[in-house]
Design an enzyme around this catalytic site. Structure first.
Site, PDB file in Angstrom:
ATOM      1  N   GLU A 185      -2.714  -4.510  -5.117  1.00  0.00           N
ATOM      2  CA  GLU A 185      -3.442  -3.734  -4.102  1.00  0.00           C
ATOM      3  C   GLU A 185      -4.951  -4.011  -4.147  1.00  0.00           C
ATOM      4  O   GLU A 185      -5.608  -4.058  -3.108  1.00  0.00           O
ATOM      5  CB  GLU A 185      -3.142  -2.236  -4.294  1.00  0.00           C
ATOM      6  CG  GLU A 185      -1.675  -1.928  -3.970  1.00  0.00           C
ATOM      7  CD  GLU A 185      -1.223  -0.525  -4.373  1.00  0.00           C
ATOM      8  OE1 GLU A 185      -2.054   0.275  -4.852  1.00  0.00           O
ATOM      9  OE2 GLU A 185      -0.021  -0.224  -4.198  1.00  0.00           O
TER      10      GLU A 185
ATOM     11  N   LYS B 288      -7.329   8.672   2.628  1.00  0.00           N
ATOM     12  CA  LYS B 288      -6.626   8.436   3.894  1.00  0.00           C
ATOM     13  C   LYS B 288      -7.375   9.080   5.079  1.00  0.00           C
ATOM     14  O   LYS B 288      -8.263   9.927   4.875  1.00  0.00           O
ATOM     15  CB  LYS B 288      -5.195   8.984   3.774  1.00  0.00           C
ATOM     16  CG  LYS B 288      -4.362   8.247   2.700  1.00  0.00           C
ATOM     17  CD  LYS B 288      -2.908   8.736   2.662  1.00  0.00           C
ATOM     18  CE  LYS B 288      -2.100   7.975   1.627  1.00  0.00           C
ATOM     19  NZ  LYS B 288      -0.645   8.358   1.641  1.00  0.00           N
TER      20      LYS B 288
ATOM     21  N   TYR C 165       1.842  -1.509   2.219  1.00  0.00           N
ATOM     22  CA  TYR C 165       3.048  -0.666   2.151  1.00  0.00           C
ATOM     23  C   TYR C 165       4.336  -1.485   2.276  1.00  0.00           C
ATOM     24  O   TYR C 165       5.356  -0.951   2.722  1.00  0.00           O
ATOM     25  CB  TYR C 165       2.979   0.420   3.230  1.00  0.00           C
ATOM     26  CG  TYR C 165       2.088   1.601   2.850  1.00  0.00           C
ATOM     27  CD1 TYR C 165       2.302   2.312   1.655  1.00  0.00           C
ATOM     28  CD2 TYR C 165       1.055   2.021   3.673  1.00  0.00           C
ATOM     29  CE1 TYR C 165       1.497   3.391   1.308  1.00  0.00           C
ATOM     30  CE2 TYR C 165       0.242   3.119   3.331  1.00  0.00           C
ATOM     31  CZ  TYR C 165       0.479   3.787   2.137  1.00  0.00           C
ATOM     32  OH  TYR C 165      -0.312   4.868   1.798  1.00  0.00           O
TER      33      TYR C 165
ATOM     34  N   ARG D  47      -3.670  16.770  -3.758  1.00  0.00           N
ATOM     35  CA  ARG D  47      -2.651  17.049  -2.729  1.00  0.00           C
ATOM     36  C   ARG D  47      -2.227  18.528  -2.762  1.00  0.00           C
ATOM     37  O   ARG D  47      -1.982  19.124  -1.718  1.00  0.00           O
ATOM     38  CB  ARG D  47      -1.455  16.128  -2.925  1.00  0.00           C
ATOM     39  CG  ARG D  47      -1.746  14.682  -2.478  1.00  0.00           C
ATOM     40  CD  ARG D  47      -0.728  13.725  -3.047  1.00  0.00           C
ATOM     41  NE  ARG D  47      -0.783  12.393  -2.459  1.00  0.00           N
ATOM     42  CZ  ARG D  47      -0.104  11.349  -2.938  1.00  0.00           C
ATOM     43  NH1 ARG D  47       0.667  11.501  -4.010  1.00  0.00           N
ATOM     44  NH2 ARG D  47      -0.196  10.171  -2.357  1.00  0.00           N
TER      45      ARG D  47
ATOM     46  N   THR E 267       3.583  13.235  -4.551  1.00  0.00           N
ATOM     47  CA  THR E 267       3.602  12.737  -3.171  1.00  0.00           C
ATOM     48  C   THR E 267       3.841  13.873  -2.176  1.00  0.00           C
ATOM     49  O   THR E 267       3.150  13.981  -1.162  1.00  0.00           O
ATOM     50  CB  THR E 267       4.733  11.691  -3.005  1.00  0.00           C
ATOM     51  OG1 THR E 267       4.585  10.704  -4.028  1.00  0.00           O
ATOM     52  CG2 THR E 267       4.696  11.047  -1.638  1.00  0.00           C
TER      53      THR E 267
ATOM     54  N   PHE F 117      10.258   6.835   7.310  1.00  0.00           N
ATOM     55  CA  PHE F 117       8.883   7.293   7.539  1.00  0.00           C
ATOM     56  C   PHE F 117       7.889   6.132   7.705  1.00  0.00           C
ATOM     57  O   PHE F 117       6.712   6.360   7.946  1.00  0.00           O
ATOM     58  CB  PHE F 117       8.426   8.200   6.382  1.00  0.00           C
ATOM     59  CG  PHE F 117       8.416   7.548   5.020  1.00  0.00           C
ATOM     60  CD1 PHE F 117       7.348   6.757   4.608  1.00  0.00           C
ATOM     61  CD2 PHE F 117       9.475   7.739   4.134  1.00  0.00           C
ATOM     62  CE1 PHE F 117       7.334   6.155   3.355  1.00  0.00           C
ATOM     63  CE2 PHE F 117       9.471   7.148   2.869  1.00  0.00           C
ATOM     64  CZ  PHE F 117       8.391   6.348   2.489  1.00  0.00           C
TER      65      PHE F 117
ATOM     66  N   ASN G 227      -1.078  12.962   3.424  1.00  0.00           N
ATOM     67  CA  ASN G 227      -1.246  13.582   2.103  1.00  0.00           C
ATOM     68  C   ASN G 227      -2.518  13.119   1.375  1.00  0.00           C
ATOM     69  O   ASN G 227      -2.548  12.984   0.166  1.00  0.00           O
ATOM     70  CB  ASN G 227       0.016  13.382   1.253  1.00  0.00           C
ATOM     71  CG  ASN G 227       0.309  11.918   0.988  1.00  0.00           C
ATOM     72  OD1 ASN G 227      -0.407  11.038   1.469  1.00  0.00           O
ATOM     73  ND2 ASN G 227       1.335  11.643   0.209  1.00  0.00           N
TER      74      ASN G 227
ATOM     75  N   ARG H 130      -3.238   9.192 -10.564  1.00  0.00           N
ATOM     76  CA  ARG H 130      -1.999   9.746  -9.999  1.00  0.00           C
ATOM     77  C   ARG H 130      -1.874  11.237 -10.338  1.00  0.00           C
ATOM     78  O   ARG H 130      -1.401  12.029  -9.539  1.00  0.00           O
ATOM     79  CB  ARG H 130      -0.759   8.998 -10.512  1.00  0.00           C
ATOM     80  CG  ARG H 130      -0.708   7.520 -10.175  1.00  0.00           C
ATOM     81  CD  ARG H 130       0.007   7.151  -8.927  1.00  0.00           C
ATOM     82  NE  ARG H 130       1.365   7.600  -8.778  1.00  0.00           N
ATOM     83  CZ  ARG H 130       2.074   7.357  -7.680  1.00  0.00           C
ATOM     84  NH1 ARG H 130       1.539   6.689  -6.657  1.00  0.00           N
ATOM     85  NH2 ARG H 130       3.313   7.791  -7.575  1.00  0.00           N
TER      86      ARG H 130
ATOM     87  N   HIS I  57      -4.183   7.872  -1.709  1.00  0.00           N
ATOM     88  CA  HIS I  57      -3.249   6.916  -2.309  1.00  0.00           C
ATOM     89  C   HIS I  57      -3.802   6.477  -3.654  1.00  0.00           C
ATOM     90  O   HIS I  57      -5.000   6.227  -3.779  1.00  0.00           O
ATOM     91  CB  HIS I  57      -3.100   5.670  -1.419  1.00  0.00           C
ATOM     92  CG  HIS I  57      -2.428   4.522  -2.143  1.00  0.00           C
ATOM     93  ND1 HIS I  57      -1.060   4.410  -2.231  1.00  0.00           N
ATOM     94  CD2 HIS I  57      -2.938   3.493  -2.877  1.00  0.00           C
ATOM     95  CE1 HIS I  57      -0.759   3.351  -2.973  1.00  0.00           C
ATOM     96  NE2 HIS I  57      -1.881   2.770  -3.368  1.00  0.00           N
TER      97      HIS I  57
HETATM   98  P1  IDP Z   1       2.747   7.772  -3.256  1.00  0.00           P
HETATM   99  O1  IDP Z   1       1.670   7.692  -2.196  1.00  0.00           O
HETATM  100  O2  IDP Z   1       2.681   9.088  -4.003  1.00  0.00           O
HETATM  101  O3  IDP Z   1       2.784   6.585  -4.178  1.00  0.00           O
HETATM  102  P2  IDP Z   1       5.124   6.683  -1.956  1.00  0.00           P
HETATM  103  O4  IDP Z   1       6.519   7.111  -2.237  1.00  0.00           O
HETATM  104  O5  IDP Z   1       4.693   5.356  -2.447  1.00  0.00           O
HETATM  105  O6  IDP Z   1       4.148   7.839  -2.497  1.00  0.00           O
HETATM  106  O7  IDP Z   1       4.939   6.766  -0.379  1.00  0.00           O
HETATM  107  C1  IDP Z   1       3.817   6.207   0.250  1.00  0.00           C
HETATM  108  C2  IDP Z   1       3.305   7.168   1.299  1.00  0.00           C
HETATM  109  O8  IDP Z   1       4.291   7.304   2.335  1.00  0.00           O
HETATM  110  C3  IDP Z   1       3.098   8.613   0.814  1.00  0.00           C
HETATM  111  O9  IDP Z   1       1.868   8.799   0.174  1.00  0.00           O
HETATM  112  C4  IDP Z   1       3.190   9.388   2.114  1.00  0.00           C
HETATM  113  O10 IDP Z   1       1.996   9.250   2.876  1.00  0.00           O
HETATM  114  C5  IDP Z   1       4.304   8.638   2.840  1.00  0.00           C
HETATM  115  N1  IDP Z   1       5.632   9.200   2.556  1.00  0.00           N
HETATM  116  C6  IDP Z   1       6.369   9.063   1.419  1.00  0.00           C
HETATM  117  N2  IDP Z   1       7.559   9.692   1.501  1.00  0.00           N
HETATM  118  C7  IDP Z   1       7.583  10.244   2.732  1.00  0.00           C
HETATM  119  C8  IDP Z   1       8.572  11.023   3.421  1.00  0.00           C
HETATM  120  O11 IDP Z   1       9.654  11.349   2.911  1.00  0.00           O
HETATM  121  N3  IDP Z   1       8.227  11.421   4.684  1.00  0.00           N
HETATM  122  C9  IDP Z   1       7.049  11.099   5.286  1.00  0.00           C
HETATM  123  N4  IDP Z   1       6.110  10.356   4.676  1.00  0.00           N
HETATM  124  C10 IDP Z   1       6.362   9.929   3.405  1.00  0.00           C
HETATM  125 MG    MG Z   2       3.274   4.607  -3.768  1.00  0.00          MG
END
Ligand code: IDP
Ligand code: MG
Length: 132
Positions: free
Chosen positions: A126, A9, A49, A102, A91, A57, A112, A85, A115
């Site tokens: 994807e 990212k 996304y 992370r 996350t 968010f 974070n 992962r 991805h």
């Molecule tokens: P992942 O990247 O671990 O698969 P996802 O739940 O798919 O997590 O969320 C996608 C991305 O959205 C996360 O990597 C993060 O950048 C952002 N994100 C997820 N949950 C939150 C939140 O509660 N607040 C702010 N950003 C979030």
């Molecule tokens: Mg995800």
């Protein structure tokens, strides 16, 4: 061999962490099959996304992902999806274990660092989005 989609990212690219991140996948025995670096547009990010549309968010996530260059990669290996992962960590960086990407480098829920696809179905979807 299983394939998964990884994005480094914009926060990680700005901080000079590309080599550090790729090295962790390679040391595990995963292979980088394809890789490209560019600044993504809104269209590709909204496709990527789509499952998060409407969440609180979501808009902040899209603007963050458009804020600079990203590195998109296809990573291949045994259990590549699960393996990536695990290397990435949870996350929420405050719950991610030390030793994960992370856990070691992130301190924001949105920014974070990486991805990784979360299932075989999403990995295929994807890969098609980022490497058409
Ligand atoms: P992942 O990247 O671990 O698969 P996802 O739940 O798919 O997590 O969320 C996608 C991305 O959205 C996360 O990597 C993060 O950048 C952002 N994100 C997820 N949950 C939150 C939140 O509660 N607040 C702010 N950003 C979030
Ligand atoms: Mg995800």
């Amino acid at each position: 061999m299983e394939k998964t989609l990884v994005l480094i990212k914009p926060d990680a690219v700005r901080r000079g962490l590309i080599g550090e991140i790729i090295g962790r996948y390679e040391r595990k025995g995963l292979k980088i099959c394809r890789m490209k670096m560019f600044r993504p547009d809104e269209e590709i990010l909204r496709l990527h996304y789509s499952e998060h549309i409407g969440k609180d968010f979501y808009e902040a996530l899209i603007s963050f992902m458009m804020s600079g260059s990203i590195v998109a990669m296809i990573v291949e290996g045994n259990k590549a999806i699960e393996s990536v992962r695990k290397i990435n960590g949870k996350t929420n960086p405050f719950e991610a274990e030390n030793g994960s990407i992370r856990g070691d480098f992130a301190s924001s829920l949105t920014e974070n660092i990486v991805h990784g696809s979360d299932s075989a179905e999403n990995a295929q979807k994807e890969i098609d989005i980022w490497f058409k």
